[in-house]
Design a protein around this motif. Structure first.
Motif, PDB file in Angstrom:
ATOM      1  N   PRO A 157      58.696   3.804  50.607  1.00 18.13           N
ATOM      2  CA  PRO A 157      57.918   4.928  51.129  1.00 18.13           C
ATOM      3  C   PRO A 157      58.024   6.178  50.259  1.00 18.13           C
ATOM      4  CG  PRO A 157      59.109   3.835  52.898  1.00 18.13           C
ATOM      5  CD  PRO A 157      59.612   3.246  51.616  1.00 18.13           C
ATOM      6  N   LEU A 158      59.202   6.437  49.690  1.00 17.01           N
ATOM      7  CA  LEU A 158      59.361   7.601  48.821  1.00 17.01           C
ATOM      8  C   LEU A 158      58.538   7.452  47.552  1.00 17.01           C
ATOM      9  CD1 LEU A 158      60.698  10.223  47.899  1.00 17.01           C
ATOM     10  CD2 LEU A 158      62.664   8.875  47.126  1.00 17.01           C
ATOM     11  N   ALA A 159      58.601   6.275  46.920  1.00 21.98           N
ATOM     12  CA  ALA A 159      57.827   6.044  45.698  1.00 21.98           C
ATOM     13  C   ALA A 159      56.332   6.173  45.972  1.00 21.98           C
ATOM     14  CB  ALA A 159      58.153   4.662  45.129  1.00 21.98           C
ATOM     15  N   GLY A 160      55.866   5.594  47.082  1.00 18.83           N
ATOM     16  CA  GLY A 160      54.458   5.705  47.425  1.00 18.83           C
ATOM     17  C   GLY A 160      54.050   7.145  47.683  1.00 18.83           C
ATOM     18  N   GLY A 161      54.896   7.887  48.378  1.00 20.96           N
ATOM     19  CA  GLY A 161      54.592   9.292  48.643  1.00 20.96           C
ATOM     20  C   GLY A 161      54.506  10.120  47.370  1.00 20.96           C
ATOM     21  N   LEU A 162      55.405   9.874  46.427  1.00 19.00           N
ATOM     22  CA  LEU A 162      55.378  10.597  45.155  1.00 19.00           C
ATOM     23  C   LEU A 162      54.104  10.305  44.373  1.00 19.00           C
ATOM     24  CD1 LEU A 162      59.096  10.129  44.002  1.00 19.00           C
ATOM     25  CD2 LEU A 162      57.979  12.303  44.551  1.00 19.00           C
ATOM     26  N   LEU A 163      53.695   9.025  44.331  1.00 17.90           N
ATOM     27  CA  LEU A 163      52.491   8.656  43.583  1.00 17.90           C
ATOM     28  C   LEU A 163      51.240   9.275  44.191  1.00 17.90           C
ATOM     29  CD1 LEU A 163      53.286   4.901  42.881  1.00 17.90           C
ATOM     30  CD2 LEU A 163      53.005   6.678  41.161  1.00 17.90           C
ATOM     31  N   ILE A 164      51.130   9.213  45.502  1.00 13.77           N
ATOM     32  CA  ILE A 164      49.951   9.764  46.161  1.00 13.77           C
ATOM     33  C   ILE A 164      49.919  11.285  46.041  1.00 13.77           C
ATOM     34  CG2 ILE A 164      48.851  10.056  48.422  1.00 13.77           C
ATOM     35  CD1 ILE A 164      49.840   7.204  49.058  1.00 13.77           C
ATOM     36  N   ASP A 165      51.074  11.908  46.120  1.00 11.64           N
ATOM     37  CA  ASP A 165      51.144  13.361  45.960  1.00 11.64           C
ATOM     38  C   ASP A 165      50.744  13.777  44.548  1.00 11.64           C
ATOM     39  OD1 ASP A 165      52.081  15.973  47.166  1.00 11.64           O
ATOM     40  OD2 ASP A 165      53.394  15.908  45.402  1.00 11.64           O
ATOM     41  N   ALA A 166      51.071  12.952  43.541  1.00 10.02           N
ATOM     42  CA  ALA A 166      50.758  13.293  42.151  1.00 10.02           C
ATOM     43  C   ALA A 166      49.307  13.015  41.791  1.00 10.02           C
ATOM     44  CB  ALA A 166      51.684  12.511  41.208  1.00 10.02           C
ATOM     45  N   VAL A 167      48.743  11.909  42.298  1.00  7.88           N
ATOM     46  CA  VAL A 167      47.397  11.475  41.889  1.00  7.88           C
ATOM     47  C   VAL A 167      46.323  11.965  42.841  1.00  7.88           C
ATOM     48  CG1 VAL A 167      45.972   9.468  41.334  1.00  7.88           C
ATOM     49  CG2 VAL A 167      48.398   9.453  40.769  1.00  7.88           C
ATOM     50  N   GLY A 168      46.658  12.096  44.113  1.00 10.11           N
ATOM     51  CA  GLY A 168      45.661  12.478  45.104  1.00 10.11           C
ATOM     52  C   GLY A 168      45.369  11.345  46.052  1.00 10.11           C
ATOM     53  N   THR A 169      44.815  11.682  47.203  1.00 10.08           N
ATOM     54  CA  THR A 169      44.632  10.682  48.249  1.00 10.08           C
ATOM     55  C   THR A 169      43.478   9.721  47.970  1.00 10.08           C
ATOM     56  OG1 THR A 169      43.282  12.262  49.482  1.00 10.08           O
ATOM     57  CG2 THR A 169      45.624  12.154  50.032  1.00 10.08           C
ATOM     58  N   ASP A 170      42.476  10.149  47.186  1.00 11.93           N
ATOM     59  CA  ASP A 170      41.333   9.271  46.961  1.00 11.93           C
ATOM     60  C   ASP A 170      41.699   8.031  46.147  1.00 11.93           C
ATOM     61  OD1 ASP A 170      39.705  10.896  48.417  1.00 11.93           O
ATOM     62  OD2 ASP A 170      38.841  11.932  46.693  1.00 11.93           O
ATOM     63  N   ASP A 171      42.445   8.232  45.057  1.00 13.13           N
ATOM     64  CA  ASP A 171      42.805   7.119  44.172  1.00 13.13           C
ATOM     65  C   ASP A 171      44.304   6.861  44.098  1.00 13.13           C
ATOM     66  OD1 ASP A 171      40.194   6.408  43.324  1.00 13.13           O
ATOM     67  OD2 ASP A 171      40.154   8.160  42.002  1.00 13.13           O
TER      68      ASP A 171
END
Length: 500
Positions: A157-171
């Motif tokens: 969950p932490l890794a996923g949260g970091l990626l989405i926070d960095a790239v954005g929710t659309d992609d």
């Protein structure tokens, strides 16, 4: 006819080879939990329905669980190095396909392929550890594997949260899969160079039990489908699959017994279950994963839906558990030879105590401060998890003959996947039922966690039973001629037996 070979001399590169195995295991297990926080991103960027999102999560677990035992047997027969490299290459390609998926249907399809590939990799790891290491080194290697299992699940969950926070929710959801590509390619290149070329553990003339695969696959499918789809399939009709699963698995057992009586190579050596240590260890693993993996499921729902945490903040709250799990697993790998099953009892008790601490923290510190209040209980639970997973794996597989290590590892990890699905179904049902009837998310979380504690206490009872059995019967228990021929463990087995 099974051929028994002398254990090869230790390979000086075995620790580097272990690093390759653990890296592949990390990314495959990470994908069981990293997608949970990416589901809203999939809905926004891909238009995925609730059913699509459910299959992205549960389809992976389903395919993972179905592939484990057949893949373990295939590795025993054709060589674990080849099976591992093929599974890793397929996993990497499937990850790329998931990230490039043009629609929800294709994402679900590629996700099923990715889960199948992960199920091919996992049993080869435990089998290769059995081949590459002996004695105290084997316990240390399984300790590192336990660290990977605990940390990868908790840090997802932490890794996923970091990626989405960095790239954005659309992609952002696409990068949850793309992150596997550089790791997978690097691990594949290193694996080609470092993994030892041991000959197959069985005679190449043995036939692959395709009918056994079909019976086992149908039985596991009927067992897991109502569990992984518990929230999506309304009504009680889905539970009619459980007696069907029981009949199919009973037919599989009878078929495998017949294969053995006729002198043919079975998919699963039923003699493994005459090893009480293996049977109890597999049940401990199933029960523990049914209790421990559900924590992140209901806790993440509570934090994001009730408290208002972001995906990243929700992931950060489980960091104490992940870090402590790594430390506990490293300690467990060193201490299991000395303390044996007692260490597992201590670890399970610590997990139960940590979850009870989370229940109290939610009671006395609701709202935005709950993440800080649960940090210490999750730390205690994480240490307990580390002291549970790797020592239990070591003790469960210690008396298993090396030529059946792949199939045995597949059985053990199939139990983990079934346990996770069953636990999420049971604890999730308690959480959602209380939420629907009373509308109090904090109380719903507490009841869900108390249910998880009850499941873990079942694992404690099983561990105590195994500890008493080992105390009364310290000599290795025979699984027949195959086990006697395969007892390469020697002094390490005796030390583990005395420690228990």
């Amino acid at each position: 006819m099974t051929t028994v070979q002398a254990q090869p001399a230790p390979d000086d590169r075995r620790w580097k080879a272990l690093g390759v195995c653990l890296t592949a295991g990390f990314i495959s297990l990470l994908d069981t939990s990293i997608v949970n926080v990416a589901l809203p991103s999939m809905q926004r960027g891909l238009g995925a329905s609730e059913a699509d999102q459910s299959w992205v999560v549960s389809g992976y677990a389903l395919a993972f669980g179905l592939a484990l035992v057949p893949a373990g047997r295939l590795g025993d027969m054709r060589g674990r190095r080849q099976a591992f490299l093929f599974g890793l290459a397929l996993f990497t390609l499937a990850s790329a396909a998931c990230g490039l998926a043009p629609g929800a249907f294709w994402l679900v399809l590629f996700r099923l392929l990715q889960g199948t590939a992960a199920g091919m990799v996992a049993p080869q790891t435990s089998g290769l550890i059995q081949q590459m290491f002996q004695g105290a080194e084997r316990a240390k290697a399984f300790g590192l594997l336990g660290s990977v299992i605990g940390v990868s699940t908790a840090v997802g969950p932490l890794a996923g949260g970091l990626l989405i926070d960095a790239v954005g929710t659309d992609d952002g959801w696409r990068w949850v899969f793309f992150v596997n590509l550089p790791i997978g390619v690097a691990a594949l290149a290193a694996g080609v160079r470092l993994l030892p070329r041991y000959p197959p553990s069985t005679d190449r003339r043995e036939e692959f039990d395709l009918f056994g695969v079909a019976l086992l696959g149908a039985g596991v499918l009927a067992l897991m489908l109502p569990l992984v789809q518990e929230q999506q399939w309304t009504g009680r009709q889905k539970w009619a699959l459980l007696p069907v699963a029981a009949l199919l698995l009973a037919a599989f057992w009878a078929w495998e017994k017949r294969q053995g009586l006729l002198g043919r190579a079975p998919l699963l050596d039923l003699g493994l279950f005459s090893l009480r240590s293996f049977t109890l260890g597999a049940l401990i693993s199933l029960s523990y994963f049914a209790g421990f993996t559900t924590v992140f499921f209901v806790y993440s729902l509570y934090l994001q839906n009730a408290v208002g945490y972001s995906a990243l903040a929700s992931g950060l709250t489980v960091l104490p558990f992940a870090a402590a799990s790594a430390v506990g697993a490293a300690l467990g790998g060193r201490l299991v030879v000395r303390f044996g099953r007692r260490l597992v009892v201590i670890g399970l008790s610590a997990v139960a105590a940590g979850l009870l601490g989370v229940v109290l923290a939610v009671q006395f510190a609701p709202g935005q401060d709950v993440g800080w209040a649960t940090a210490l209980p999750l730390l205690v639970g994480g240490i307990g998890s580390g002291l549970t997973v790797s020592p239990n794996t070591t003790l469960t597989l210690t008396r298993v003959p090396v030529h059946r290590a792949g199939a045995a590892g597949g059985v053990l990890q199939t139990g983990q996947r079934v346990g996770s699905a069953a636990g999420i179904a049971v604890v999730g049902a308690v959480y959602f039922a209380h939420l629907a009837n009373h509308g109090r998310p904090g109380t719903a979380l507490q009841f869900g966690l108390l249910t998880a504690v009850g499941i873990i206490l079942v694992a404690v009872a099983l561990a105590v039973a195994d500890m008493r059995e080992r105390h009364l019967n310290p000599a290795p228990v025979s699984a027949g001629a195959g086990a006697r021929r395969g007892s390469e463990e020697g002094g390490a087995e005796e030390r583990v037996g005395r420690g228990a």
